[in-house]
Each structure stands twice: as structure tokens, then as C-alpha cells.
Design an enzyme around this catalytic site. Structure first.
Site, PDB file in Angstrom:
ATOM      1  N   ASN A 118      11.407  -0.738   5.286  1.00 46.98           N
ATOM      2  CA  ASN A 118      10.787  -1.410   4.143  1.00 46.98           C
ATOM      3  C   ASN A 118      11.868  -2.198   3.410  1.00 46.98           C
ATOM      4  OD1 ASN A 118       8.742  -1.981   2.141  1.00 46.98           O
ATOM      5  ND2 ASN A 118       9.747  -0.496   0.814  1.00 46.98           N
ATOM      6  N   ARG A 136       0.845  -1.194   0.000  1.00 46.76           N
ATOM      7  CA  ARG A 136       0.000   0.000   0.000  1.00 46.76           C
ATOM      8  C   ARG A 136       0.877   1.240   0.000  1.00 46.76           C
ATOM      9  NH1 ARG A 136      -4.568  -0.554  -1.869  1.00 46.76           N
ATOM     10  NH2 ARG A 136      -5.276   1.369  -0.879  1.00 46.76           N
ATOM     11  N   GLU A 142       8.393   9.751   0.452  1.00 42.85           N
ATOM     12  CA  GLU A 142       8.622   9.462  -0.960  1.00 42.85           C
ATOM     13  C   GLU A 142       8.769   7.953  -1.157  1.00 42.85           C
ATOM     14  OE1 GLU A 142      11.476  11.135  -4.547  1.00 42.85           O
ATOM     15  OE2 GLU A 142      11.776  11.835  -2.509  1.00 42.85           O
ATOM     16  N   LEU A 200       1.564   4.780   1.366  1.00 48.52           N
ATOM     17  CA  LEU A 200       1.232   5.360   2.668  1.00 48.52           C
ATOM     18  C   LEU A 200       1.194   6.878   2.586  1.00 48.52           C
ATOM     19  CD1 LEU A 200       3.545   2.924   4.606  1.00 48.52           C
ATOM     20  CD2 LEU A 200       1.042   2.898   4.620  1.00 48.52           C
ATOM     21  N   HIS A 207      12.698  -3.394  -0.557  1.00 44.80           N
ATOM     22  CA  HIS A 207      12.285  -3.194  -1.947  1.00 44.80           C
ATOM     23  C   HIS A 207      13.168  -4.069  -2.827  1.00 44.80           C
ATOM     24  CE1 HIS A 207      10.538  -1.212  -5.367  1.00 44.80           C
ATOM     25  NE2 HIS A 207      11.740  -1.041  -5.879  1.00 44.80           N
ATOM     26  N   ASP A 242       9.735   4.345  -1.838  1.00 46.07           N
ATOM     27  CA  ASP A 242      10.993   3.623  -2.052  1.00 46.07           C
ATOM     28  C   ASP A 242      12.223   4.534  -1.983  1.00 46.07           C
ATOM     29  OD1 ASP A 242       9.526   1.271  -2.305  1.00 46.07           O
ATOM     30  OD2 ASP A 242       9.259   1.552  -4.459  1.00 46.07           O
TER      31      ASP A 242
HETATM   32  C1  GRF Z   1       9.295  -9.151  -1.739  1.00 42.87           C
HETATM   33  O1  GRF Z   1       9.983  -9.383  -2.932  1.00 42.87           O
HETATM   34  C2  GRF Z   1       9.431  -7.720  -1.347  1.00 42.87           C
HETATM   35  O2  GRF Z   1      10.667  -7.168  -1.632  1.00 42.87           O
HETATM   36  C3  GRF Z   1       8.363  -7.087  -2.194  1.00 42.87           C
HETATM   37  O3  GRF Z   1       7.288  -7.985  -2.169  1.00 42.87           O
HETATM   38  C4  GRF Z   1       7.793  -9.291  -1.916  1.00 42.87           C
HETATM   39  C5  GRF Z   1       7.116  -9.789  -0.685  1.00 42.87           C
HETATM   40  O4  GRF Z   1       7.353 -11.144  -0.458  1.00 42.87           O
HETATM   41  N1  GRF Z   1       8.047  -5.762  -1.736  1.00 42.87           N
HETATM   42  P1  GRF Z   1       6.926 -11.813   0.925  1.00 42.87           P
HETATM   43  O5  GRF Z   1       5.463 -11.469   1.167  1.00 42.87           O
HETATM   44  O6  GRF Z   1       7.806 -11.282   1.994  1.00 42.87           O
HETATM   45  O7  GRF Z   1       7.099 -13.288   0.701  1.00 42.87           O
END
Ligand code: GRF
Length: 210
Positions: free
Chosen positions: A107, A91, A143, A93, A109, A145
Site C-alpha cells: 500500500n 476500502r 492494522e 480490508l 499512504h 496503515d
Molecule cells: C494517493 O495520495 C495515495 O497515497 C492515497 O490516495 C491517493 C491516490 O491517488 N492513498 P491516485 O489514485 O494514485 O492518483
């Protein structure tokens, strides 16, 4: 003991890696709750089976992002977290929400930021002919990521890769750098140097897998 609340939207394999490492390595922390915006998120069952409190805040039940984020914050704060961990939480935010948890929300990414913010990172890396891909753990700011980088992992892009095989290789790296980053946070090992985050003892904040 530091209290960690993890937010997921799906299978929750990163959440699982963090829960397992926390328990196996005896961190000075406990995962106090796992919260999903999707009732069907697979990771909720894993959390419940490990005795972790679970909650669902279904974004579909709210008229606006502000309303959703307000309820999400209310539920999160009910668990008094020291750290909020976004683990596949899909989501966007609001700035008010990210400000509330400034410097205490992480987070992951699936790219080597600042390349490929947003969605479809693996497809885009392949389309560019990238020879390295990877993942980044970072503090969350308003912002998308962006925010101070805690750890990065690089993996090769191999001949014949498609988005599925590349994602799987990157995910292996995610499962190493996310638990490590959370561990450093709860141990108090991360220090701010202006807008940059360093490890207090200069531990390597990168991982290169071949
Ligand atoms: C991961 O690749 C994460 O980097 C991305 O979504 C995926 C989530 O995988 N944002 P999980 O739910 O942790 O298995």
C-alpha cells in the site's frame, strides 16, 4: 514474469506511474489487471487503453465487508498475482483478506508513517505545523496503515501551503517511491529481517525531495 494486480478507487495516478515504469524499464513483471471498487474510477480507462485487463467489484453491491472482500479475492485470484498493489484503494480490508495476501500486498499512504494513519493526512500535518511531510510504501497487515515499511519519501512543508499544494508535492514523491518499491519486489530484492524489510544490496529505502 511476476504478475501484479493493482487495486484502485479513483484517478489511479500511482497505478499509471507503476504501469509506465514497468513497461519503460523492462521489469520482470507484467501488470495483469487493474481492479476498482468504483465503476467510475478514472484509472480504469488508462489501464484499458494500455491493454491491461480491468474489473470492477462494486462495494455497494455487497451487504458486508466480508462478502465484498470474498468476491474481491475471487476476482484477484483469477489473475494469479504474485503481488497485489493498493494504489489509492479506499476500502478498509478485513483481517481474512489481509492474511490471504500477507507479505505479497503493498500500500502507499500519504504520510511519514507511523504519523497520521487514516484520512486527511495533509490537513492534519498542516494543523500540527509539521515541517516535513511525505509518503510511505508498506506491506499491508490487518492494522490500518501499519506493516513493514519498504520506502519513505520526505518533502518540505512550505510557507503558504494548503492541503492541495502539499498533496501535489507529496504525490510527486509517491510516483517515485511506489514504482521503485514494486520493482524491488518483482526483482526479489526485498528481504525480511524479522518484521522489517530491507533491500538485499542496501539500496537507499528513502528519498528526500527539497
Ligand atoms: C494517493 O495520495 C495515495 O497515497 C492515497 O490516495 C491517493 C491516490 O491517488 N492513498 P491516485 O489514485 O494514485 O492518483
Amino acid at each position: 514474469m511476476k504478475r501484479v494486480v493493482i487495486l484502485i478507487s479513483g484517478r489511479g495516478s500511482n497505478m499509471e506511474a507503476i504501469v509506465k515504469a514497468c513497461q519503460a524499464e523492462g521489469w520482470p513483471a507484467e501488470v495483469a489487471a487493474v481492479i476498482s471498487n468504483r465503476p467510475e474510477a478514472g484509472g480504469l480507462a488508462f489501464a484499458a487503453s494500455h491493454g491491461i485487463a480491468t474489473a470492477v467489484v462494486d462495494h455497494k453491491a455487497f451487504a458486508s465487508r466480508e462478502d465484498f472482500d470474498a468476491e474481491l479475492a475471487r476476482v484477484i485470484d483469477g489473475f494469479s498475482p504474485d503481488l497485489v498493489v493498493l494504489a489509492g484503494f479506499m476500502r478498509i480490508l478485513t483481517p481474512g483478506f489481509t492474511a490471504r495476501y500477507a507479505r505479497r500486498m503493498l500500500n502507499i499512504h500519504p504520510s511519514l508513517l507511523p504519523a497520521f494513519t487514516g484520512l486527511h493526512t495533509h490537513e492534519r500535518a498542516l494543523a500540527m505545523g509539521c515541517k516535513l511531510a511525505g509518503a510511505t510504501v508498506h506491506f499491508v497487515t490487518a492494522e490500518l496503515d501499519h506493516g513493514a515499511i519498504v520506502m519513505q519519501a520526505a518533502v518540505p512543508v512550505l510557507p503558504g501551503d494548503d492541503a492541495t499544494t502539499l498533496a501535489a508535492r507529496v504525490l510527486t514523491a509517491e510516483h517515485r517511491i511506489y514504482p521503485q518499491s514494486v520493482r524491488w519486489f518483482v526483482e526479489g530484492a526485498l528481504v525480511w529481517d524479522g518484521e522489517v524489510v530491507r533491500h538485499r544490496d542496501d539500496a537507499a529505502q528513502h528519498l528526500v525531495l527539497s
